[in-house]
Write a protein that holds these residues in place. Sequence first.
Motif, mmCIF file in Angstrom:
data_model
loop_
_atom_site.group_PDB
_atom_site.id
_atom_site.type_symbol
_atom_site.label_atom_id
_atom_site.label_comp_id
_atom_site.label_asym_id
_atom_site.label_seq_id
_atom_site.Cartn_x
_atom_site.Cartn_y
_atom_site.Cartn_z
ATOM 1 N N GLY A 47 0.731 -1.635 0.017
ATOM 2 C CA GLY A 47 0.317 0.112 -0.323
ATOM 3 C C GLY A 47 0.530 1.467 0.310
ATOM 4 O O GLY A 47 0.283 2.251 0.446
ATOM 5 N N ASN A 48 1.981 1.239 -0.303
ATOM 6 C CA ASN A 48 2.760 2.417 -0.747
ATOM 7 C C ASN A 48 2.941 3.425 -1.469
ATOM 8 O O ASN A 48 3.846 4.099 -1.713
ATOM 9 C CB ASN A 48 4.392 2.100 -0.482
ATOM 10 N N VAL A 49 2.355 3.256 -2.582
ATOM 11 C CA VAL A 49 2.328 3.907 -3.899
ATOM 12 C C VAL A 49 0.845 4.583 -4.186
ATOM 13 O O VAL A 49 -0.500 4.392 -3.530
ATOM 14 C CB VAL A 49 2.499 2.858 -5.195
ATOM 15 N N TYR A 50 0.805 6.474 -4.228
ATOM 16 C CA TYR A 50 -0.140 7.165 -4.058
ATOM 17 C C TYR A 50 0.110 7.301 -5.671
ATOM 18 O O TYR A 50 0.592 8.147 -6.445
ATOM 19 C CB TYR A 50 0.267 8.189 -3.641
ATOM 20 N N TRP A 51 -1.890 6.612 -6.321
ATOM 21 C CA TRP A 51 -1.491 6.172 -7.158
ATOM 22 C C TRP A 51 -2.079 7.987 -8.700
ATOM 23 O O TRP A 51 -1.228 8.476 -9.207
ATOM 24 C CB TRP A 51 -2.480 5.039 -8.036
ATOM 25 N N PRO A 52 -2.426 8.647 -7.535
ATOM 26 C CA PRO A 52 -2.599 9.763 -8.627
ATOM 27 C C PRO A 52 -1.601 10.525 -9.005
ATOM 28 O O PRO A 52 -1.086 11.466 -9.891
ATOM 29 C CB PRO A 52 -3.130 10.875 -7.584
ATOM 30 N N TYR A 53 -0.360 10.420 -8.235
ATOM 31 C CA TYR A 53 1.028 11.065 -8.528
ATOM 32 C C TYR A 53 1.244 10.237 -9.446
ATOM 33 O O TYR A 53 2.900 11.096 -10.168
ATOM 34 C CB TYR A 53 2.059 11.183 -6.822
ATOM 35 N N ALA A 54 1.725 8.928 -9.690
ATOM 36 C CA ALA A 54 2.159 7.986 -10.065
ATOM 37 C C ALA A 54 2.288 7.953 -11.157
ATOM 38 O O ALA A 54 3.216 8.090 -12.519
ATOM 39 C CB ALA A 54 2.171 6.907 -9.614
ATOM 40 N N LEU A 55 0.316 8.502 -11.451
ATOM 41 C CA LEU A 55 0.158 8.554 -13.118
ATOM 42 C C LEU A 55 0.652 9.789 -14.005
ATOM 43 O O LEU A 55 0.458 9.723 -14.748
ATOM 44 C CB LEU A 55 -1.583 7.888 -13.346
ATOM 45 N N VAL A 56 0.845 10.485 -13.499
ATOM 46 C CA VAL A 56 1.491 11.902 -13.802
ATOM 47 C C VAL A 56 2.876 11.905 -13.827
ATOM 48 O O VAL A 56 3.410 12.640 -15.077
ATOM 49 C CB VAL A 56 0.954 13.253 -12.906
ATOM 50 N N LEU A 57 3.590 11.506 -13.278
ATOM 51 C CA LEU A 57 5.044 11.075 -13.132
ATOM 52 C C LEU A 57 5.180 10.151 -14.236
ATOM 53 O O LEU A 57 6.134 10.520 -14.873
ATOM 54 C CB LEU A 57 5.641 11.006 -11.973
ATOM 55 N N ILE A 58 4.178 9.176 -14.367
ATOM 56 C CA ILE A 58 4.751 8.485 -15.746
ATOM 57 C C ILE A 58 5.449 7.940 -16.975
ATOM 58 O O ILE A 58 5.795 9.144 -17.659
ATOM 59 C CB ILE A 58 3.754 6.821 -15.815
ATOM 60 N N PRO A 59 4.217 9.655 -17.705
ATOM 61 C CA PRO A 59 4.587 9.714 -18.773
ATOM 62 C C PRO A 59 5.541 10.640 -19.170
ATOM 63 O O PRO A 59 6.268 10.777 -20.319
ATOM 64 C CB PRO A 59 3.412 10.528 -19.824
ATOM 65 N N SER A 60 5.624 11.901 -18.244
ATOM 66 C CA SER A 60 6.636 13.310 -18.084
ATOM 67 C C SER A 60 8.127 12.154 -17.988
ATOM 68 O O SER A 60 9.294 12.364 -18.981
ATOM 69 C CB SER A 60 6.733 13.853 -17.118
ATOM 70 N N ALA A 61 8.517 11.084 -17.165
ATOM 71 C CA ALA A 61 9.394 10.372 -17.307
ATOM 72 C C ALA A 61 10.151 9.253 -17.964
ATOM 73 O O ALA A 61 10.924 9.691 -18.360
ATOM 74 C CB ALA A 61 9.546 9.192 -15.628
ATOM 75 N N TRP A 62 8.885 8.701 -18.886
ATOM 76 C CA TRP A 62 8.950 8.098 -20.437
ATOM 77 C C TRP A 62 9.511 9.388 -20.929
ATOM 78 O O TRP A 62 10.641 8.907 -21.275
ATOM 79 C CB TRP A 62 7.807 7.381 -20.503
ATOM 80 N N ALA A 63 9.697 10.284 -21.274
ATOM 81 C CA ALA A 63 9.634 11.569 -22.285
ATOM 82 C C ALA A 63 11.222 12.213 -22.297
ATOM 83 O O ALA A 63 12.292 11.633 -22.573
ATOM 84 C CB ALA A 63 9.125 12.467 -22.685
ATOM 85 N N GLY A 64 10.806 11.944 -20.919
ATOM 86 C CA GLY A 64 12.382 11.964 -20.446
ATOM 87 C C GLY A 64 13.927 11.379 -20.228
ATOM 88 O O GLY A 64 14.943 11.425 -21.022
ATOM 89 N N ALA A 65 13.066 10.377 -20.211
ATOM 90 C CA ALA A 65 14.508 8.627 -20.323
ATOM 91 C C ALA A 65 14.609 8.589 -21.654
ATOM 92 O O ALA A 65 15.489 8.730 -21.588
ATOM 93 C CB ALA A 65 13.428 7.636 -20.021
ATOM 94 N N LYS A 66 13.870 8.854 -22.886
ATOM 95 C CA LYS A 66 14.069 8.705 -24.240
ATOM 96 C C LYS A 66 15.153 10.108 -24.380
ATOM 97 O O LYS A 66 16.015 9.472 -25.271
ATOM 98 C CB LYS A 66 12.626 9.018 -24.479
ATOM 99 N N LEU A 67 15.077 11.262 -23.495
ATOM 100 C CA LEU A 67 15.619 12.458 -24.342
ATOM 101 C C LEU A 67 17.209 11.598 -23.398
ATOM 102 O O LEU A 67 18.218 12.302 -24.010
ATOM 103 C CB LEU A 67 14.870 13.933 -23.678
ATOM 104 N N GLY A 68 16.661 11.451 -22.808
ATOM 105 C CA GLY A 68 18.155 10.975 -21.810
ATOM 106 C C GLY A 68 18.687 10.241 -22.109
ATOM 107 O O GLY A 68 20.365 10.253 -22.183
#
Length: 276
Positions: free
Chosen positions: A221-242
């Motif tokens: 029960g350690n995941v706060y999904w509203p934040y996770a779902l916002v972070l996922i697409p931006s982190a994905w795009a950032g990883a591709k850029l990196g």
Amino acid sequence: MEWVLLVIIGAAAGTLGALVGLGGGIIIVPALLYFGTATDWLHDLAPRTAVGISTVIMIFTGLASTLSYLKRKIVDYKAGLIFFIGSGPGGILGAHVNKILDVESFYIYFGIFMILMAVVLLVKNRLRPMVFKEGKGKVLNTYIDEKKNQSIVYGYHPAAAVLISFIVGFTSGIFGIGGGSLIVPAMILLFFFPPHVAVATSMFLVFLTSVTNSITHVALGNVYWPYALVLIPSAWAGAKLGAYINSKIAGKSLETILKAAMVLIGLRLIYQGLTG
């Protein structure tokens, strides 16, 4: 403002994580803790929740980076799977240990860890690997550096790889940092991996380890999904850029900025933990 800040955090974590092979958790966890406690911009999250969110994000940054490095054919999948034998169980154990840490202890330990990782990043480019010797039981591989037109032979003992990766997985399970900050220097200095291969393979390992870590954190029960779902697409795009930037530059300037930030954040976390 809340969602804009999360997008910025995710993009920064993904870009820097993929660029130097850290995974990005070293950015996400302290950012969530800082903005949640020092400002009104984000909810004040428990450390275990910040770690749980980070481990979920690391699945996507690791996968995005791995897919990008796959096109360059520099991911050593066999090594990644061998290292995962240790990091998988280590991560699960670390996630359970995280559950019993109180807030102040977590801040102190994580602050010390960040400073140590900054030191590792500082010295890794100044150290030279031991002289490579082929030996009985070693797994060997050859990397063709097309730019320099040379072949580089590297290798490792599976038992040593599993032991070291268990420690890395345990640490990533506690702190949600992906483990790349530890495994990249180990691959380069102890197992003679070419730097670009070490970074690419570490992101593959980050992906695998984060899957098992995330399952554990979700179950706890350690995941706060509203934040996770916002972070996922931006982190994905950032990883591709990196991963793209990694193919163009050495990333030394960004590493310098990252090291300075890690020391400052680490000192602040230690102070916050000591003052309660």
